[in-house]
Design a protein around this motif. Structure first.
Motif, PDB file in Angstrom:
ATOM      1  N   VAL A 119     -25.248   0.472 -12.323  1.00  0.00           N
ATOM      2  CA  VAL A 119     -24.347  -1.006 -11.535  1.00  0.00           C
ATOM      3  C   VAL A 119     -25.851  -2.067 -10.595  1.00  0.00           C
ATOM      4  O   VAL A 119     -26.811  -1.601  -9.788  1.00  0.00           O
ATOM      5  CB  VAL A 119     -23.698  -1.152  -9.751  1.00  0.00           C
ATOM      6  N   VAL A 120     -25.356  -3.419 -11.337  1.00  0.00           N
ATOM      7  CA  VAL A 120     -26.443  -4.446 -10.665  1.00  0.00           C
ATOM      8  C   VAL A 120     -25.731  -4.947  -9.044  1.00  0.00           C
ATOM      9  O   VAL A 120     -24.534  -5.460  -9.546  1.00  0.00           O
ATOM     10  CB  VAL A 120     -27.198  -5.363 -12.322  1.00  0.00           C
ATOM     11  N   VAL A 121     -26.944  -4.384  -8.534  1.00  0.00           N
ATOM     12  CA  VAL A 121     -26.202  -5.202  -6.609  1.00  0.00           C
ATOM     13  C   VAL A 121     -26.885  -6.658  -6.805  1.00  0.00           C
ATOM     14  O   VAL A 121     -27.850  -6.259  -6.534  1.00  0.00           O
ATOM     15  CB  VAL A 121     -26.455  -4.515  -6.079  1.00  0.00           C
ATOM     16  N   CYS A 122     -25.434  -7.322  -6.752  1.00  0.00           N
ATOM     17  CA  CYS A 122     -26.454  -8.483  -6.126  1.00  0.00           C
ATOM     18  C   CYS A 122     -25.940  -8.966  -5.057  1.00  0.00           C
ATOM     19  O   CYS A 122     -25.303  -8.966  -4.781  1.00  0.00           O
ATOM     20  CB  CYS A 122     -25.131  -9.918  -7.720  1.00  0.00           C
ATOM     21  N   ALA A 123     -26.827  -9.307  -4.626  1.00  0.00           N
ATOM     22  CA  ALA A 123     -27.057  -9.725  -2.787  1.00  0.00           C
ATOM     23  C   ALA A 123     -26.189 -10.946  -2.591  1.00  0.00           C
ATOM     24  O   ALA A 123     -25.235 -10.768  -1.258  1.00  0.00           O
ATOM     25  CB  ALA A 123     -28.483  -9.747  -2.200  1.00  0.00           C
ATOM     26  N   GLY A 124     -25.940 -11.834  -3.828  1.00  0.00           N
ATOM     27  CA  GLY A 124     -25.030 -13.562  -3.303  1.00  0.00           C
ATOM     28  C   GLY A 124     -25.556 -14.078  -1.824  1.00  0.00           C
ATOM     29  O   GLY A 124     -26.492 -13.811  -1.843  1.00  0.00           O
ATOM     30  N   TRP A 125     -25.019 -14.751  -1.153  1.00  0.00           N
ATOM     31  CA  TRP A 125     -24.986 -15.390   0.090  1.00  0.00           C
ATOM     32  C   TRP A 125     -23.923 -15.369   0.840  1.00  0.00           C
ATOM     33  O   TRP A 125     -22.912 -15.530   0.217  1.00  0.00           O
ATOM     34  CB  TRP A 125     -25.636 -16.900  -0.027  1.00  0.00           C
ATOM     35  N   LYS A 126     -24.531 -14.600   1.593  1.00  0.00           N
ATOM     36  CA  LYS A 126     -23.287 -13.893   2.773  1.00  0.00           C
ATOM     37  C   LYS A 126     -21.913 -13.318   1.776  1.00  0.00           C
ATOM     38  O   LYS A 126     -21.225 -14.254   2.690  1.00  0.00           O
ATOM     39  CB  LYS A 126     -22.880 -15.590   3.569  1.00  0.00           C
ATOM     40  N   ASN A 127     -21.753 -12.509   1.444  1.00  0.00           N
ATOM     41  CA  ASN A 127     -20.668 -12.230   1.077  1.00  0.00           C
ATOM     42  C   ASN A 127     -20.449 -12.926  -0.230  1.00  0.00           C
ATOM     43  O   ASN A 127     -19.545 -12.628  -0.821  1.00  0.00           O
ATOM     44  CB  ASN A 127     -19.908 -11.784   2.224  1.00  0.00           C
ATOM     45  N   LEU A 128     -20.842 -14.100  -0.810  1.00  0.00           N
ATOM     46  CA  LEU A 128     -19.798 -14.629  -2.237  1.00  0.00           C
ATOM     47  C   LEU A 128     -20.478 -15.084  -3.105  1.00  0.00           C
ATOM     48  O   LEU A 128     -22.341 -14.880  -2.849  1.00  0.00           O
ATOM     49  CB  LEU A 128     -19.960 -16.962  -1.478  1.00  0.00           C
ATOM     50  N   TYR A 129     -20.520 -15.108  -4.319  1.00  0.00           N
ATOM     51  CA  TYR A 129     -21.440 -15.613  -5.350  1.00  0.00           C
ATOM     52  C   TYR A 129     -22.411 -16.203  -5.211  1.00  0.00           C
ATOM     53  O   TYR A 129     -22.506 -17.145  -4.900  1.00  0.00           O
ATOM     54  CB  TYR A 129     -20.456 -16.052  -5.805  1.00  0.00           C
ATOM     55  N   SER A 130     -24.256 -15.883  -6.019  1.00  0.00           N
ATOM     56  CA  SER A 130     -25.155 -16.390  -6.638  1.00  0.00           C
ATOM     57  C   SER A 130     -25.354 -16.896  -7.510  1.00  0.00           C
ATOM     58  O   SER A 130     -25.342 -15.942  -8.362  1.00  0.00           O
ATOM     59  CB  SER A 130     -26.478 -16.107  -5.351  1.00  0.00           C
ATOM     60  N   MET A 131     -25.395 -18.172  -7.941  1.00  0.00           N
ATOM     61  CA  MET A 131     -26.149 -17.683  -9.532  1.00  0.00           C
ATOM     62  C   MET A 131     -27.459 -17.692  -9.840  1.00  0.00           C
ATOM     63  O   MET A 131     -27.491 -16.766 -10.592  1.00  0.00           O
ATOM     64  CB  MET A 131     -26.221 -19.604  -9.651  1.00  0.00           C
ATOM     65  N   GLU A 132     -28.394 -17.769  -9.170  1.00  0.00           N
ATOM     66  CA  GLU A 132     -29.521 -16.674  -9.205  1.00  0.00           C
ATOM     67  C   GLU A 132     -29.357 -15.454  -9.904  1.00  0.00           C
ATOM     68  O   GLU A 132     -30.231 -14.623 -10.787  1.00  0.00           O
ATOM     69  CB  GLU A 132     -31.071 -17.428  -8.031  1.00  0.00           C
ATOM     70  N   ASP A 133     -28.969 -14.520  -8.794  1.00  0.00           N
ATOM     71  CA  ASP A 133     -29.006 -12.861  -9.073  1.00  0.00           C
ATOM     72  C   ASP A 133     -27.855 -12.801 -10.019  1.00  0.00           C
ATOM     73  O   ASP A 133     -28.047 -12.181 -11.148  1.00  0.00           O
ATOM     74  CB  ASP A 133     -28.302 -12.244  -7.502  1.00  0.00           C
ATOM     75  N   THR A 134     -26.931 -13.782 -10.548  1.00  0.00           N
ATOM     76  CA  THR A 134     -26.067 -13.448 -11.911  1.00  0.00           C
ATOM     77  C   THR A 134     -27.068 -13.675 -12.566  1.00  0.00           C
ATOM     78  O   THR A 134     -26.776 -13.123 -13.712  1.00  0.00           O
ATOM     79  CB  THR A 134     -24.768 -13.817 -11.931  1.00  0.00           C
ATOM     80  N   LEU A 135     -27.948 -14.500 -13.280  1.00  0.00           N
ATOM     81  CA  LEU A 135     -28.795 -15.245 -14.231  1.00  0.00           C
ATOM     82  C   LEU A 135     -29.674 -14.087 -14.327  1.00  0.00           C
ATOM     83  O   LEU A 135     -30.551 -13.422 -15.623  1.00  0.00           O
ATOM     84  CB  LEU A 135     -29.519 -16.676 -14.368  1.00  0.00           C
ATOM     85  N   PHE A 136     -29.818 -13.224 -13.402  1.00  0.00           N
ATOM     86  CA  PHE A 136     -31.429 -12.141 -13.215  1.00  0.00           C
ATOM     87  C   PHE A 136     -30.401 -10.652 -13.813  1.00  0.00           C
ATOM     88  O   PHE A 136     -30.822 -10.207 -15.127  1.00  0.00           O
ATOM     89  CB  PHE A 136     -31.640 -11.220 -11.620  1.00  0.00           C
ATOM     90  N   ALA A 137     -28.977 -10.312 -13.500  1.00  0.00           N
ATOM     91  CA  ALA A 137     -27.979  -9.646 -13.974  1.00  0.00           C
ATOM     92  C   ALA A 137     -27.760  -9.934 -16.196  1.00  0.00           C
ATOM     93  O   ALA A 137     -27.749  -9.561 -15.904  1.00  0.00           O
ATOM     94  CB  ALA A 137     -26.867  -9.646 -13.397  1.00  0.00           C
ATOM     95  N   GLY A 138     -27.875 -11.133 -15.931  1.00  0.00           N
ATOM     96  CA  GLY A 138     -27.742 -11.688 -17.591  1.00  0.00           C
ATOM     97  C   GLY A 138     -28.861 -11.268 -17.961  1.00  0.00           C
ATOM     98  O   GLY A 138     -28.694 -11.094 -19.438  1.00  0.00           O
ATOM     99  N   ALA A 139     -30.032 -11.271 -17.660  1.00  0.00           N
ATOM    100  CA  ALA A 139     -31.214 -11.521 -18.381  1.00  0.00           C
ATOM    101  C   ALA A 139     -31.145  -9.873 -18.204  1.00  0.00           C
ATOM    102  O   ALA A 139     -31.664  -9.960 -19.448  1.00  0.00           O
ATOM    103  CB  ALA A 139     -32.356 -12.033 -17.952  1.00  0.00           C
ATOM    104  N   LEU A 140     -31.102  -9.273 -17.559  1.00  0.00           N
ATOM    105  CA  LEU A 140     -31.582  -7.749 -17.626  1.00  0.00           C
ATOM    106  C   LEU A 140     -30.090  -7.228 -18.747  1.00  0.00           C
ATOM    107  O   LEU A 140     -30.436  -6.183 -19.738  1.00  0.00           O
ATOM    108  CB  LEU A 140     -31.140  -7.225 -16.242  1.00  0.00           C
ATOM    109  N   VAL A 141     -29.139  -7.099 -18.730  1.00  0.00           N
ATOM    110  CA  VAL A 141     -28.095  -6.810 -19.718  1.00  0.00           C
ATOM    111  C   VAL A 141     -28.952  -7.592 -21.085  1.00  0.00           C
ATOM    112  O   VAL A 141     -28.400  -6.359 -22.100  1.00  0.00           O
ATOM    113  CB  VAL A 141     -26.427  -7.802 -19.509  1.00  0.00           C
ATOM    114  N   ASP A 142     -28.625  -8.796 -20.782  1.00  0.00           N
ATOM    115  CA  ASP A 142     -29.286  -9.652 -22.095  1.00  0.00           C
ATOM    116  C   ASP A 142     -30.292  -8.511 -23.122  1.00  0.00           C
ATOM    117  O   ASP A 142     -30.378  -8.148 -24.532  1.00  0.00           O
ATOM    118  CB  ASP A 142     -29.580 -10.266 -22.192  1.00  0.00           C
TER     119      ASP A 142
END
Length: 236
Positions: free
Chosen positions: A138-161
């Motif tokens: 499970v990739v756990v994105c820290a986000g921003w104050k419980n909200l979505y963050s683009m940079e963490d999602t991009l890392f998750a996508g890079a790892l999945v890829d």
């Protein structure tokens, strides 16, 4: 049977995920986990992630350096802020660290079989490490104050890829991978639109931004053991 990889976009969503028996890859690209990878790769003995400012201050004068930020800005009275360049070459030292999002996410994920720390800086090392294991991820994105963050999602996508099609992806992992592939040729340009990049630009952190999106600068993986993060090197 395929191993699975899922993406949790915010610590607030973690109760929806069963982490038991799984590897949690915690990521806070801007900038907590980038700092942790950098510090341990350049000689820090250990990093102790704490969720609250008061927990970090309790270590003041007891040996470790204390590092912290809130809202991206260095906390008053702390030895270090949240720039990777401040965390370089603190050879042999321990760092106690508290941040707005990343350290909380690490502690919230502690029920996983194993917690490791990801960044673009150690992306290939993370990939190799996960391939060598047998657990689901499970990739756990820290986000921003419980909200979505683009940079963490991009890392998750890079790892999945990077892991490839032999893995069973949840919808969030598939979406993250699709997003990453669509912008991988110009991540920094794309990220200029992102909210946290705009926040950090106001803090004169442009040098940090470029550094945090560098791929594969280090082979070090911080691994959580007994409340502290210690360096594991994939070439060891």
């Amino acid at each position: 049977m395929k191993r699975s990889i899922a993406v949790c976009h915010s610590p607030q969503m973690l109760p929806l995920f069963d982490l038991k028996g799984k590897i949690a890859v915690v990521v806070d690209i801007l900038r907590a986990t980038s700092c942790m990878v950098t510090s341990l790769a350049t000689g820090v003995e250990k990093v102790i992630p704490v969720s609250k400012v008061e927990e970090a201050l309790a270590y003041q004068g007891r040996g470790p350096l204390i590092a912290g930020e809130r809202g991206g800005a260095k906390l008053q009275g702390f030895d270090l802020g949240n720039s990777p360049f401040e965390h370089m070459n603190q050879v042999g030292k321990a760092i106690v660290m508290t941040t707005t999002n990343g350290t909380r996410a690490i502690n919230d994920a502690a029920e996983a079989e194993e917690v490791i720390i990801g960044a673009f800086l150690n992306l290939s090392a993370i990939k190799e490490y996960l391939i060598s294991k047998t657990e689901d991820v499970v990739v756990v994105c820290a986000g921003w104050k419980n909200l979505y963050s683009m940079e963490d999602t991009l890392f998750a996508g890079a790892l999945v890829d990077a892991l490839g099609s032999d893995w069973e992806m949840d919808d969030a992992a598939l979406a993250a991978s699709t997003l990453y592939r669509s912008v991988e040729g110009n991540i920094l340009g794309f990220m200029q639109q992102a909210s946290h990049v705009k926040r950090l630009s106001g803090l004169n952190a442009e040098k940090d931004l470029a550094f945090c999106f560098e791929h594969d600068k280090f082979e070090t993986i911080p691994i959580l053991r007994e409340g502290g993060l210690y360096a594991h090197n994939t070439r060891n």
